[in-house]
Enzyme design. Structure first.
Site, PDB file in Angstrom:
ATOM      1  N   GLY A  82       0.639  -1.268   0.037  1.00  0.00           N
ATOM      2  CA  GLY A  82      -0.058  -0.020  -0.204  1.00  0.00           C
ATOM      3  C   GLY A  82       0.678   1.110   0.015  1.00  0.00           C
ATOM      4  N   ARG A 146       1.126  -5.663  -4.900  1.00  0.00           N
ATOM      5  CA  ARG A 146       0.927  -6.635  -3.810  1.00  0.00           C
ATOM      6  C   ARG A 146       1.481  -7.812  -4.081  1.00  0.00           C
ATOM      7  NH1 ARG A 146      -0.644  -4.367   0.782  1.00  0.00           N
ATOM      8  NH2 ARG A 146      -2.129  -2.599   0.725  1.00  0.00           N
ATOM      9  N   ASP A 177       5.229  -8.044   5.104  1.00  0.00           N
ATOM     10  CA  ASP A 177       5.402  -9.204   4.367  1.00  0.00           C
ATOM     11  C   ASP A 177       6.374  -8.914   3.415  1.00  0.00           C
ATOM     12  OD1 ASP A 177       3.364 -10.765   5.411  1.00  0.00           O
ATOM     13  OD2 ASP A 177       1.514  -9.593   4.585  1.00  0.00           O
ATOM     14  N   LYS A 203       8.189   0.596   5.559  1.00  0.00           N
ATOM     15  CA  LYS A 203       7.031   1.375   5.126  1.00  0.00           C
ATOM     16  C   LYS A 203       5.667   0.664   5.585  1.00  0.00           C
ATOM     17  CE  LYS A 203       4.435  -0.041   2.557  1.00  0.00           C
ATOM     18  NZ  LYS A 203       3.418  -0.658   1.570  1.00  0.00           N
ATOM     19  N   THR A 204       4.852   1.567   6.079  1.00  0.00           N
ATOM     20  CA  THR A 204       3.397   1.389   6.039  1.00  0.00           C
ATOM     21  C   THR A 204       2.610   2.223   6.784  1.00  0.00           C
ATOM     22  OG1 THR A 204       1.613  -0.323   6.634  1.00  0.00           O
ATOM     23  CG2 THR A 204       3.551  -0.649   7.901  1.00  0.00           C
ATOM     24  N   ILE A 205       1.724   2.816   6.661  1.00  0.00           N
ATOM     25  CA  ILE A 205       0.992   3.765   7.373  1.00  0.00           C
ATOM     26  C   ILE A 205       0.460   3.008   8.544  1.00  0.00           C
ATOM     27  CG2 ILE A 205       0.194   5.165   5.475  1.00  0.00           C
ATOM     28  CD1 ILE A 205      -2.696   3.981   5.849  1.00  0.00           C
ATOM     29  N   ASP A 206       0.247   1.868   8.690  1.00  0.00           N
ATOM     30  CA  ASP A 206      -0.301   1.096   9.641  1.00  0.00           C
ATOM     31  C   ASP A 206       0.516   1.164  10.898  1.00  0.00           C
ATOM     32  OD1 ASP A 206      -2.189   0.453   7.693  1.00  0.00           O
ATOM     33  OD2 ASP A 206      -1.983  -1.900   7.788  1.00  0.00           O
ATOM     34  N   TYR A 244     -25.371  15.035  15.179  1.00  0.00           N
ATOM     35  CA  TYR A 244     -25.037  13.902  14.433  1.00  0.00           C
ATOM     36  C   TYR A 244     -23.861  13.124  15.540  1.00  0.00           C
ATOM     37  CZ  TYR A 244     -26.780  15.573  10.069  1.00  0.00           C
ATOM     38  OH  TYR A 244     -27.793  16.020   9.207  1.00  0.00           O
ATOM     39  N   MET A 251      -8.076   3.437   8.538  1.00  0.00           N
ATOM     40  CA  MET A 251      -7.337   2.376   7.994  1.00  0.00           C
ATOM     41  C   MET A 251      -6.279   1.788   9.109  1.00  0.00           C
ATOM     42  SD  MET A 251      -5.772   2.798   4.447  1.00  0.00           S
ATOM     43  CE  MET A 251      -6.939   1.986   2.910  1.00  0.00           C
ATOM     44  N   ARG A 253      -4.679  -2.178   8.763  1.00  0.00           N
ATOM     45  CA  ARG A 253      -5.275  -3.564   8.446  1.00  0.00           C
ATOM     46  C   ARG A 253      -5.565  -4.145   9.792  1.00  0.00           C
ATOM     47  NH1 ARG A 253      -6.654  -7.323   5.540  1.00  0.00           N
ATOM     48  NH2 ARG A 253      -6.537  -8.660   7.536  1.00  0.00           N
ATOM     49  N   GLU A 312     -10.088  -0.224  11.332  1.00  0.00           N
ATOM     50  CA  GLU A 312     -10.574  -0.946  10.378  1.00  0.00           C
ATOM     51  C   GLU A 312     -10.604  -2.551  10.526  1.00  0.00           C
ATOM     52  OE1 GLU A 312      -9.058  -0.515   6.376  1.00  0.00           O
ATOM     53  OE2 GLU A 312      -7.091  -1.200   6.923  1.00  0.00           O
ATOM     54  N   GLU A 427      -7.548   8.612   1.872  1.00  0.00           N
ATOM     55  CA  GLU A 427      -7.382  10.051   1.727  1.00  0.00           C
ATOM     56  C   GLU A 427      -5.800  10.246   2.397  1.00  0.00           C
ATOM     57  OE1 GLU A 427      -9.635   8.454   3.046  1.00  0.00           O
ATOM     58  OE2 GLU A 427     -11.475   9.528   2.410  1.00  0.00           O
TER      59      GLU A 427
HETATM   60  P1  FBP Z   1       0.670  -1.951   3.634  1.00  0.00           P
HETATM   61  O1  FBP Z   1       0.520  -2.804   4.756  1.00  0.00           O
HETATM   62  O2  FBP Z   1       0.889  -2.726   2.508  1.00  0.00           O
HETATM   63  O3  FBP Z   1       1.367  -0.737   3.909  1.00  0.00           O
HETATM   64  O4  FBP Z   1      -0.772  -1.361   3.525  1.00  0.00           O
HETATM   65  C1  FBP Z   1      -1.672  -0.813   4.385  1.00  0.00           C
HETATM   66  C2  FBP Z   1      -3.116  -0.549   3.882  1.00  0.00           C
HETATM   67  O5  FBP Z   1      -3.184   0.706   3.768  1.00  0.00           O
HETATM   68  C3  FBP Z   1      -4.048  -0.847   4.918  1.00  0.00           C
HETATM   69  O6  FBP Z   1      -4.078   0.133   5.997  1.00  0.00           O
HETATM   70  C4  FBP Z   1      -5.305  -1.144   4.075  1.00  0.00           C
HETATM   71  O7  FBP Z   1      -6.256  -2.277   4.770  1.00  0.00           O
HETATM   72  C5  FBP Z   1      -4.925  -2.040   2.964  1.00  0.00           C
HETATM   73  O8  FBP Z   1      -3.504  -1.244   2.822  1.00  0.00           O
HETATM   74  C6  FBP Z   1      -5.662  -1.450   1.686  1.00  0.00           C
HETATM   75  O9  FBP Z   1      -5.218  -2.126   0.852  1.00  0.00           O
HETATM   76  P2  FBP Z   1      -5.559  -2.030  -0.729  1.00  0.00           P
HETATM   77  O10 FBP Z   1      -4.513  -0.620  -1.071  1.00  0.00           O
HETATM   78  O11 FBP Z   1      -4.875  -3.045  -1.387  1.00  0.00           O
HETATM   79  O12 FBP Z   1      -6.952  -1.350  -0.879  1.00  0.00           O
END
Ligand code: FBP
Length: 552
Positions: A82, A146, A177, A203-206, A244, A251, A253, A312, A427
């Protein structure tokens, strides 16, 4: 055409750890441990990584002129998985490092992720190309993908491409991974008698690729700042309109780091942390009960509005949903052909009924059809359900509505409950990198060059001390095997880099937990505003709260 901000950002010179300020007068110093260890399953990992297991950690230090750094090199680079803000700066740092070493060095970008290496699809990365992407978001310079390098044919094809292009090294910029893949590729190349090195970058925003040596994965900082700005804007709207309850899925994963960081930045009324839900074995109904209590208490104060943050990955941490998803994964994998031939949802449901356990059949029948259908969407290449496509916020709202209606009938709730659902994910993944990510990524790329020039393979680029200013950062490398253990994947034990989940005894969670009871009832919103690139350091150069708390 570029935006005014982009044009201005081209001029930004990312900061590097001070050790790199000394030109090529640098030495790689090995760590004290003669043989480093992995997280667990030592014997199995030692057998799988005969050539790369147990190597020492490395740090770069000022030294004599180092002629090895001036060798001309040909390096391939891959963006994997991602998108995460700052990826282009990793490439820029790597490019600049290579050219600082020797102007004749070359950088080749594999297109569309690891498949570019397998299929030999690449582009020569020139200075002009890099300049177009400095300090910009996105992965569009070379694209990402991926694909996992896993079959013998894919490994052989990767070696064939790398050898044909005369590569000295491949840099894989990815998450847990992808870096596991980097470790396997490094080992494979040596096993096949090749001297091509492989280096990973975190790398990963997660934010779940972190450990003792990797303090943060890049992209987390910018993504959280982007989401927090949006959450703050919604909080202000909620506090203005006062009508509301907003349910915002974020996000991440598996791990809830993003949700936790955004909560620390914005002080919502409710913030669910998947790891806590799992630890307490909370059912969906119990999760809803906890939120309902806050909704009712705020209603007593005349506040029929609020903000709830939902990670999420939550569905996979609620025990009954986790069991259902695991069963669905197995059934869909075991009966792939038959299942993919079923055209209607009714047909799929009838098919699944035959294989699901009694408990899972009850859960599957109880969730809204829309969500049930989302649970059946295609799995990702790692066999995981795609949580970004499951509207967990809607699932929670649905259960909550039923619960509040019951409470109303019992006279336990007298408010109005109007809801809106949001999902913030895409976003934030390609936003202009914050100054922190611009600097951090550039440093990671530059460090990757240093690791290659030092002759290392099977290492991940590690820039440390990053909760402080860049003038205090250090750089080095860590053997990828140090972060590994064996896990069950696709029905067999496989080596993987361990994902870092939110630690319930860690400082960030404790900080949140110490405030949440107050935030739940009393409106305590913080409106962080947008990422600032220019201005006072306390506005522009602050790392994530999570990082600061973890370092304190
Ligand atoms: P990475 O672990 O590859 O960095 O991706 C994380 C992520 O952004 C998750 O937060 C999200 O669930 C997933 O990718 C979404 O995947 P895709 O871009 O395939 O829709």
């Amino acid at each position: 055409m570029t935006s005014a901000l982009q044009t201005a950002r081209y001029q930004y010179q990312p900061k590097l750890p001070p050790v790199f300020g000394g030109g090529l007068n640098i030495r790689a110093k090995s760590g004290e441990a003669v043989q480093t260890l992995c997280i667990a399953d030592r014997d199995m990992l030692k057998a799988l990584f005969k050539h790369t297991y147990g190597k020492p950690t490395v740090t770069f230090e000022p030294g004599e002129y180092n002629a090895a750094l001036a060798k001309p090199l040909v390096v391939g680079v891959i963006l994997s998985g991602g998108q995460a803000p700052g990826g282009h700066n990793v490439i820029a740092g790597l490019f600049d490092g290579l050219h600082k070493g020797n102007a004749a060095s070359r950088l080749i970008g594999f297109k569309g992720g690891p498949s570019g290496l397998i299929n030999g699809k690449y582009v020569e990365i020139t200075g002009a190309l890099v300049d177009e992407y400095r300090n910009t978001g996105g992965f569009d310079m070379i694209g990402s993908g991926r694909t996992k390098i896993e079959t013998d044919e894919q490994f052989a094809a990767s070696l064939e491409t790398a050898a044909r292009l005369g590569l000295d090294a491949v840099v894989i910029i990815g998450g847990d991974d992808s870096n596991t893949n980097a470790a396997l590729l490094a080992e494979y190349f040596i096993e096949k008698g090749s001297s091509i090195q492989v280096i990973g970058c975190p790398k990963t925003i997660d934010g779940d690729l972190k450990n003792e040596y990797i303090e943060a994965s890049f992209g987390f900082d910018t993504a959280c700042k982007t989401y927090s700005e949006l959450i703050g804007n919604i909080e202000r709207d909620a506090n203005s309109a006062k009508k509301y309850w907003h349910f915002i899925k974020l996000m991440g994963r598996s791990a809830s780091h993003i949700t936790l960081e955004c909560a620390l930045q914005t002080h919502p009324n409710i913030c669910l942390i998947s790891e806590e839900v799992a630890a307490k074995q909370m059912t969906l109904d119990e999760v809803a009960g906890q939120i309902a209590e806050a909704v009712a208490r705020r209603a007593e104060n005349g506040e029929n509005f609020g903000i709830a943050l939902i990670p999420e990955g939550l569905v996979e941490f609620i025990p009954e949903m986790k069991k259902l998803i695991a069963e669905l994964n197995d059934i869909m994998a075991a009966h792939e052909g038959e299942f993919s031939g079923l055209r209607s949802f009714d047909g799929q449901q009838a098919f699944l009924e035959r294989y699901l356990s009694r408990e899972s059949n009850i859960v599957f029948a109880s969730i809204p059809e829309e969500i049930a259908k989302q649970l059946l969407l295609d799995r990702d290449p790692h066999g995981n359900v795609q949580v970004s496509r499951i509207e967990t916020e809607k699932l929670i709202i649905g259960v909550l509505e039923k619960r509040l209606a019951k409470m109303k009938a019992q006279g336990l709730y007298k408010g109005n409950f109007s809801t809106l659902g949001h999902f913030f994910g895409y976003e934030g993944r390609c936003a202009f990198p914050s100054n922190f990510d611009a600097d951090y990524c550039y440093s990671l790329g530059y460090t990757a060059f240093m690791l290659i020039a030092s002759g290392l393979t099977g290492y991940i680029s590690s820039v440390r001390n990053i909760s402080g200013p860049a003038s205090a950062w250090t750089a080095g490398g860590v053997p990828l095997t140090m972060m590994m253990n064996m896990e069950q994947r696709h029905g067999e034990q496989r080596p993987v880099i361990k994902k870092a989940l939110v630690e319930l005894d860690g400082a960030p969670f404790k900080e949140f937990a110490s405030h949440r009871a107050e935030w739940a009832v009393k409106t305590s919103f913080i409106y962080p505003g947008s990422i600032q690139y220019y201005g006072p350091p306390e506005v522009c150069d602050q790392p994530a709260i999570t990082l600061k708390l973890e370092a304190s």
